[in-house]
Write a protein that holds these residues in place. Structure first.
Motif, PDB file in Angstrom:
ATOM      1  N   SER A  18       0.842  -1.192   0.000  1.00 49.50           N
ATOM      2  CA  SER A  18       0.000   0.000   0.000  1.00 49.50           C
ATOM      3  C   SER A  18       0.871   1.233   0.000  1.00 49.50           C
ATOM      4  O   SER A  18       1.991   1.207   0.490  1.00 49.50           O
ATOM      5  CB  SER A  18      -0.899   0.033   1.246  1.00 49.50           C
ATOM      6  OG  SER A  18      -0.104   0.199   2.417  1.00 49.50           O
ATOM      7  N   CYS A  68      -3.495   4.588   3.402  1.00 49.67           N
ATOM      8  CA  CYS A  68      -4.503   4.116   2.451  1.00 49.67           C
ATOM      9  C   CYS A  68      -5.287   2.921   2.981  1.00 49.67           C
ATOM     10  O   CYS A  68      -5.877   2.173   2.206  1.00 49.67           O
ATOM     11  CB  CYS A  68      -3.845   3.752   1.121  1.00 49.67           C
ATOM     12  SG  CYS A  68      -3.332   5.156   0.131  1.00 49.67           S
ATOM     13  N   GLY A  69      -5.285   2.725   4.292  1.00 47.50           N
ATOM     14  CA  GLY A  69      -5.985   1.590   4.867  1.00 47.50           C
ATOM     15  C   GLY A  69      -5.064   0.461   5.272  1.00 47.50           C
ATOM     16  O   GLY A  69      -5.526  -0.666   5.491  1.00 47.50           O
ATOM     17  N   TRP A  82      -5.981  -1.201   8.685  1.00 43.75           N
ATOM     18  CA  TRP A  82      -7.198  -2.004   8.562  1.00 43.75           C
ATOM     19  C   TRP A  82      -6.918  -3.300   7.810  1.00 43.75           C
ATOM     20  O   TRP A  82      -7.354  -4.377   8.224  1.00 43.75           O
ATOM     21  CB  TRP A  82      -8.268  -1.180   7.848  1.00 43.75           C
ATOM     22  CG  TRP A  82      -9.643  -1.780   7.900  1.00 43.75           C
ATOM     23  CD1 TRP A  82     -10.089  -2.755   8.741  1.00 43.75           C
ATOM     24  CD2 TRP A  82     -10.753  -1.420   7.073  1.00 43.75           C
ATOM     25  NE1 TRP A  82     -11.416  -3.030   8.490  1.00 43.75           N
ATOM     26  CE2 TRP A  82     -11.845  -2.223   7.473  1.00 43.75           C
ATOM     27  CE3 TRP A  82     -10.938  -0.503   6.044  1.00 43.75           C
ATOM     28  CZ2 TRP A  82     -13.100  -2.129   6.867  1.00 43.75           C
ATOM     29  CZ3 TRP A  82     -12.175  -0.407   5.449  1.00 43.75           C
ATOM     30  CH2 TRP A  82     -13.249  -1.209   5.860  1.00 43.75           C
ATOM     31  N   ILE A 103      -3.730  -2.465  -1.374  1.00 45.34           N
ATOM     32  CA  ILE A 103      -4.861  -1.575  -1.138  1.00 45.34           C
ATOM     33  C   ILE A 103      -4.448  -0.143  -1.460  1.00 45.34           C
ATOM     34  O   ILE A 103      -3.331   0.281  -1.140  1.00 45.34           O
ATOM     35  CB  ILE A 103      -5.371  -1.680   0.315  1.00 45.34           C
ATOM     36  CG1 ILE A 103      -6.690  -0.920   0.478  1.00 45.34           C
ATOM     37  CG2 ILE A 103      -4.345  -1.210   1.325  1.00 45.34           C
ATOM     38  CD1 ILE A 103      -7.428  -1.205   1.769  1.00 45.34           C
ATOM     39  N   ARG A 143      -6.197   4.079  -2.145  1.00 46.05           N
ATOM     40  CA  ARG A 143      -7.269   4.969  -1.696  1.00 46.05           C
ATOM     41  C   ARG A 143      -7.358   6.157  -2.638  1.00 46.05           C
ATOM     42  O   ARG A 143      -6.387   6.518  -3.307  1.00 46.05           O
ATOM     43  CB  ARG A 143      -6.946   5.440  -0.276  1.00 46.05           C
ATOM     44  CG  ARG A 143      -8.051   6.199   0.436  1.00 46.05           C
ATOM     45  CD  ARG A 143      -7.597   6.556   1.841  1.00 46.05           C
ATOM     46  NE  ARG A 143      -8.667   7.123   2.636  1.00 46.05           N
ATOM     47  CZ  ARG A 143      -8.527   7.541   3.887  1.00 46.05           C
ATOM     48  NH1 ARG A 143      -7.339   7.451   4.484  1.00 46.05           N
ATOM     49  NH2 ARG A 143      -9.557   8.036   4.553  1.00 46.05           N
ATOM     50  N   TYR A 173      -9.784   1.005  -0.924  1.00 44.26           N
ATOM     51  CA  TYR A 173     -10.263   1.306   0.419  1.00 44.26           C
ATOM     52  C   TYR A 173     -11.764   1.570   0.403  1.00 44.26           C
ATOM     53  O   TYR A 173     -12.501   1.098   1.278  1.00 44.26           O
ATOM     54  CB  TYR A 173      -9.510   2.521   0.956  1.00 44.26           C
ATOM     55  CG  TYR A 173      -9.935   2.955   2.343  1.00 44.26           C
ATOM     56  CD1 TYR A 173      -9.383   2.363   3.472  1.00 44.26           C
ATOM     57  CD2 TYR A 173     -10.890   3.969   2.521  1.00 44.26           C
ATOM     58  CE1 TYR A 173      -9.755   2.759   4.745  1.00 44.26           C
ATOM     59  CE2 TYR A 173     -11.271   4.366   3.792  1.00 44.26           C
ATOM     60  CZ  TYR A 173     -10.704   3.766   4.898  1.00 44.26           C
ATOM     61  OH  TYR A 173     -11.084   4.154   6.152  1.00 44.26           O
TER      62      TYR A 173
END
Length: 331
Positions: free
Chosen positions: A74, A78-79, A82, A166, A168, A231
């Motif tokens: 990532s 940007c997540g 999570w 991931i 975003r 995301y």
């Protein structure tokens, strides 16, 4: 090493990295220079933190993936936190049932569970040996662009190691990055301190468009090796995306697991509100860097509170031009 009444892990991983080595696998993207500034260095076509370069070089030189390894990729903010939580809860669910009251994610930050490769390898062979001691399958993360990952990870013929990426919406990413860095660096005050360099391509792990395109193209060329997530999609439909993640890493949910609600248990355990409100992720006024830094809003569209319409149009135009013809768009 922390002790817990949680079920003992099986022979297979992943296991929380901090439980294994007793220290945090550091992942602070705002690692500073001696004079308290954020120094970026141009390295093989991308901008990276100067302090990360030794680790990147060590990874390129010596990292050997194993069958079942999963690398979470990532850009910063940007997540990543999570995705670490979801991937760890997903892949370790046989050893750590997600509904168990002593689950590792209830006592450890996701970054304590999943090591950050650049800084881990930068600390030398002692920490690298900790990575080697992890039981398979191993779970780790990186902010490196796809173009500078070691060939041992990216080669299409090597399906032993998979990549979950991931990204975003770039405007929200920059706002989140600004909020994060200004807590650590006094010289980052105005949002323009992040926005202007990003528009020029000089952004942490940037240019942004190169970072996203590298993994996007890899996912199109080898969908069995690279899973590309957004995301915003994860936020709008976490259940289906967690199911997709499980299938991709080779651990699909069984019918009995679905009926027992295991998938939903993972979604609830790893929800933004659940993680943010845990004691381990609360603010620590005595610390220069606290776990609550990883949890701000987690919303889509917060960029509108920080950018003028002209700024938004400018960044949108740059990104869309760079992505033109790829089949990927953020508009």
């Amino acid at each position: 090493m922390a002790t817990t009444n949680a079920p003992a892990p099986a022979a297979l991983g992943p296991v929380p990295f901090r439980d294994l080595c007793g220290v945090r696998p550091v992942s602070d993207v705002t690692t500073r220079s001696a004079d308290n500034k954020l120094w970026l260095q141009r390295y093989q076509g991308t901008w990276v933190l100067e302090s990360w370069v030794p680790g990147i070089m060590a990874i390129q030189r010596s990292f050997v993936p194993r069958r079942g390894d999963v690398v979470l990729g990532s850009p910063p903010k940007c997540g990543t936190t999570w995705l670490k939580a979801l991937a760890f809860a997903n892949m370790s669910r046989a050893a750590y049932p997600p509904a168990h009251p002593e689950h590792p994610l209830l006592r450890l930050n996701p970054h304590d569970c999943v090591p950050f490769m650049e800084l881990l390898f930068a600390t030398g062979t002692r920490k690298e040996s900790k990575m080697n001691a992890l039981p398979s399958p191993r779970l780790m993360n990186t902010h490196m662009q796809h173009s500078i990952l070691p060939a041992s990870v990216t080669t299409d013929q090597n399906l032993d190691c998979k990549i979950v990426y991931i990204c975003r919406e770039p405007k929200d990413m920059l706002v989140s990055l600004w909020h994060y860095t200004r807590r650590a660096l006094p010289d980052v005050s105005s949002f323009l301190d992040v926005f202007e360099p990003a528009c020029e391509g000089k952004c942490l792990c940037g240019p942004i468009w190169d970072h996203v395109l590298g993994y996007w193209n890899a996912s199109k060329a080898s969908p069995e090796k690279v899973l590309f997530l957004r995301y915003e999609d994860l936020l709008s439909d976490p259940v289906e995306n967690v199911r997709k993640l499980a299938r991709f890493v080779g651990q699909p949910f069984s019918v009995s697991e679905e009926e027992a609600g295991v998938l939903m248990d993972i979604v609830r355990l790893c929800s933004f509100d659940k993680l943010k409100n845990l004691e381990v992720n609360s603010a620590d006024p005595s610390s220069d860097f606290a776990n609550d830094w990883y949890f701000r809003k987690g919303e889509v569209g917060d960029w509108a509170n920080h950018m003028t319409p002209d700024m938004a149009r400018r960044l949108d135009a740059i990104v869309e031009e760079k992505l033109s013809g790829s089949g990927l768009s953020f508009l």
